[in-house]
Write a protein that holds these residues in place. Structure first.
Motif, PDB file in Angstrom:
ATOM      1  N   PRO A 122      -0.706   4.216  -5.509  1.00 17.53           N
ATOM      2  CA  PRO A 122      -1.624   4.055  -4.372  1.00 17.53           C
ATOM      3  C   PRO A 122      -2.644   2.944  -4.547  1.00 17.53           C
ATOM      4  CG  PRO A 122      -2.066   6.096  -5.578  1.00 17.53           C
ATOM      5  CD  PRO A 122      -0.767   5.567  -6.081  1.00 17.53           C
ATOM      6  N   ASN A 123      -3.043   2.646  -5.791  1.00 21.04           N
ATOM      7  CA  ASN A 123      -4.006   1.562  -5.993  1.00 21.04           C
ATOM      8  C   ASN A 123      -3.421   0.220  -5.580  1.00 21.04           C
ATOM      9  OD1 ASN A 123      -5.967   3.284  -6.982  1.00 21.04           O
ATOM     10  ND2 ASN A 123      -5.451   2.922  -9.130  1.00 21.04           N
ATOM     11  N   ARG A 124      -2.154   0.011  -5.913  1.00 15.63           N
ATOM     12  CA  ARG A 124      -1.490  -1.228  -5.526  1.00 15.63           C
ATOM     13  C   ARG A 124      -1.241  -1.245  -4.018  1.00 15.63           C
ATOM     14  NH1 ARG A 124      -0.681  -5.803  -8.214  1.00 15.63           N
ATOM     15  NH2 ARG A 124      -2.825  -5.629  -7.493  1.00 15.63           N
ATOM     16  N   ALA A 125      -0.966  -0.093  -3.438  1.00 16.64           N
ATOM     17  CA  ALA A 125      -0.788  -0.002  -1.986  1.00 16.64           C
ATOM     18  C   ALA A 125      -2.087  -0.376  -1.268  1.00 16.64           C
ATOM     19  CB  ALA A 125      -0.351   1.406  -1.593  1.00 16.64           C
ATOM     20  N   PHE A 126      -3.212   0.061  -1.823  1.00 18.46           N
ATOM     21  CA  PHE A 126      -4.508  -0.320  -1.248  1.00 18.46           C
ATOM     22  C   PHE A 126      -4.700  -1.834  -1.324  1.00 18.46           C
ATOM     23  CE2 PHE A 126      -8.980  -1.403  -1.735  1.00 18.46           C
ATOM     24  CZ  PHE A 126      -9.530  -0.822  -0.599  1.00 18.46           C
ATOM     25  N   ASP A 127      -4.276  -2.429  -2.439  1.00 17.67           N
ATOM     26  CA  ASP A 127      -4.404  -3.880  -2.582  1.00 17.67           C
ATOM     27  C   ASP A 127      -3.631  -4.609  -1.495  1.00 17.67           C
ATOM     28  OD1 ASP A 127      -5.998  -3.572  -4.799  1.00 17.67           O
ATOM     29  OD2 ASP A 127      -4.381  -3.873  -6.240  1.00 17.67           O
ATOM     30  N   ILE A 128      -2.441  -4.122  -1.174  1.00 18.81           N
ATOM     31  CA  ILE A 128      -1.643  -4.731  -0.107  1.00 18.81           C
ATOM     32  C   ILE A 128      -2.375  -4.619   1.228  1.00 18.81           C
ATOM     33  CG2 ILE A 128       0.492  -4.501   1.231  1.00 18.81           C
ATOM     34  CD1 ILE A 128       1.870  -3.656  -1.378  1.00 18.81           C
ATOM     35  N   THR A 129      -2.949  -3.450   1.488  1.00 18.61           N
ATOM     36  CA  THR A 129      -3.715  -3.256   2.725  1.00 18.61           C
ATOM     37  C   THR A 129      -4.912  -4.191   2.770  1.00 18.61           C
ATOM     38  OG1 THR A 129      -3.057  -0.921   2.685  1.00 18.61           O
ATOM     39  CG2 THR A 129      -4.853  -1.529   4.164  1.00 18.61           C
ATOM     40  N   TRP A 130      -5.577  -4.371   1.622  1.00 17.36           N
ATOM     41  CA  TRP A 130      -6.737  -5.275   1.534  1.00 17.36           C
ATOM     42  C   TRP A 130      -6.320  -6.701   1.872  1.00 17.36           C
ATOM     43  CZ3 TRP A 130      -8.647  -9.582  -0.819  1.00 17.36           C
ATOM     44  CH2 TRP A 130     -10.028  -9.745  -0.882  1.00 17.36           C
ATOM     45  N   LEU A 131      -5.198  -7.137   1.318  1.00 17.79           N
ATOM     46  CA  LEU A 131      -4.717  -8.500   1.584  1.00 17.79           C
ATOM     47  C   LEU A 131      -4.417  -8.691   3.068  1.00 17.79           C
ATOM     48  CD1 LEU A 131      -2.346  -8.997  -1.482  1.00 17.79           C
ATOM     49  CD2 LEU A 131      -4.513 -10.177  -1.071  1.00 17.79           C
ATOM     50  N   ALA A 132      -3.820  -7.673   3.694  1.00 14.05           N
ATOM     51  CA  ALA A 132      -3.528  -7.761   5.131  1.00 14.05           C
ATOM     52  C   ALA A 132      -4.816  -7.843   5.937  1.00 14.05           C
ATOM     53  CB  ALA A 132      -2.696  -6.560   5.567  1.00 14.05           C
ATOM     54  N   ALA A 133      -5.834  -7.082   5.527  1.00 12.56           N
ATOM     55  CA  ALA A 133      -7.118  -7.106   6.233  1.00 12.56           C
ATOM     56  C   ALA A 133      -7.803  -8.465   6.090  1.00 12.56           C
ATOM     57  CB  ALA A 133      -8.025  -5.993   5.705  1.00 12.56           C
ATOM     58  N   VAL A 134      -7.724  -9.064   4.907  1.00 12.40           N
ATOM     59  CA  VAL A 134      -8.331 -10.379   4.680  1.00 12.40           C
ATOM     60  C   VAL A 134      -7.633 -11.425   5.542  1.00 12.40           C
ATOM     61  CG1 VAL A 134      -8.577 -12.221   2.974  1.00 12.40           C
ATOM     62  CG2 VAL A 134      -9.236  -9.899   2.400  1.00 12.40           C
ATOM     63  N   GLU A 135      -6.312 -11.340   5.633  1.00 10.85           N
ATOM     64  CA  GLU A 135      -5.565 -12.280   6.461  1.00 10.85           C
ATOM     65  C   GLU A 135      -5.980 -12.152   7.925  1.00 10.85           C
ATOM     66  OE1 GLU A 135      -2.801 -15.370   6.998  1.00 10.85           O
ATOM     67  OE2 GLU A 135      -3.566 -14.483   5.152  1.00 10.85           O
ATOM     68  N   GLU A 136      -6.158 -10.924   8.392  1.00 13.28           N
ATOM     69  CA  GLU A 136      -6.606 -10.704   9.766  1.00 13.28           C
ATOM     70  C   GLU A 136      -8.000 -11.274   9.981  1.00 13.28           C
ATOM     71  OE1 GLU A 136      -7.354  -6.990  12.916  1.00 13.28           O
ATOM     72  OE2 GLU A 136      -6.840  -6.607  10.826  1.00 13.28           O
ATOM     73  N   HIS A 137      -8.885 -11.057   9.000  1.00 14.66           N
ATOM     74  CA  HIS A 137     -10.251 -11.585   9.100  1.00 14.66           C
ATOM     75  C   HIS A 137     -10.239 -13.110   9.163  1.00 14.66           C
ATOM     76  CE1 HIS A 137     -14.556 -12.044   8.394  1.00 14.66           C
ATOM     77  NE2 HIS A 137     -14.256 -12.898   7.433  1.00 14.66           N
TER      78      HIS A 137
END
Length: 242
Positions: A122-137
């Motif tokens: 799950p920690n790595r899954a959160f990292d993927i979500t973080w990267l997607a959020a940064v790209e959206e930002h």
């Protein structure tokens, strides 16, 4: 030879969060090899359902999209540490293409193993979500730049953003950084004409703030350039490294 995750040169860069021993071991199991590509190579094609995901180990590229009238829109610039192919994993196909602008070396992962992140780590899954959020930002900030910043402010904004990323990656030496893009790429990304972009870069050069010649970007006063771009400078957040 393929680089082992524990010896990845990107781990020593200021841009990235330090991975634990367990995370490095998990990523090593996920990694299936490395790919080297030449400038001009299409790494991922818009509309494709690519079976691989990639992390950029070295080199630069860009993300672009072809419109129905044949015009091309640059979406973002690709630099070391970027994770490529997430769209195809989540949506079934790529919404844009990724093209190399220099020789690039890529870590390769099988997309079929992608959901193991969410199931087993799950920690790595959160990292993927973080990267997607940064790209959206970033895309939102780009849209604000296109809509609300003047040409001078927009070009200054783009140069500051690229230069700051280059600094965290160790790509800046004596206020200079290799930038293997064309003025047309920059103009396209900012919704400006090539002529207008060229004139705007000339203004920045005349003000002795920044110059960009022969694929080398030099910024003489980053703080003043950021102020011109309406940017409040801060320490960049460390990014997860996949």
């Amino acid at each position: 030879m393929s680089t082992e995750c524990r010896y990845c040169p990107l781990h020593r860069k200021d841009a990235f969060v330090t991975l634990s021993k367990e995370e490095l071991e998990f990523m090593q199991k996920f990694k299936v090899g490395e790919l080297t590509v030449d400038p001009g190579t299409t790494i991922l094609m818009e509309g494709s359902n690519a079976p691989q995901l990639y992390t950029v180990l070295s080199g630069m590229g860009l993300r672009d999209k072809i419109l129905s009238n044949g015009e091309r829109q640059v979406v973002n610039f690709v630099m070391p540490g970027d994770f490529l192919g997430l769209q195809a994993s989540m949506l079934g196909e790529m919404g844009h293409s990724v093209e190399a602008r220099t020789n690039m070396r890529l870590c390769v992962f099988n997309r079929s193993d992608f959901w193991n992140f969410f199931k087993n780590h799950p920690n790595r899954a959160f990292d993927i979500t973080w990267l997607a959020a940064v790209e959206e930002h970033f895309l939102g900030e780009t849209l604000a730049t296109v809509g609300q910043r003047s040409a001078l402010q927009a070009v200054a904004w783009a140069l500051v953003k690229l230069f700051e990323r280059g600094m965290t990656l160790g790509l800046v030496t004596n206020n200079t950084m290799s930038m293997p893009y064309s003025q047309r790429d920059l103009a396209n990304a900012l919704g400006l004409s090539l002529v207008h972009t060229n004139k705007t870069l000339g203004k920045l050069r005349n003000q002795q703030l920044a110059s960009w010649n022969d694929h080398v970007l030099q910024i003489n006063d980053l703080d003043t350039l950021a102020e011109l771009a309406l940017i409040t400078r801060s320490v960049p957040k460390k990014r997860p490294l996949m």
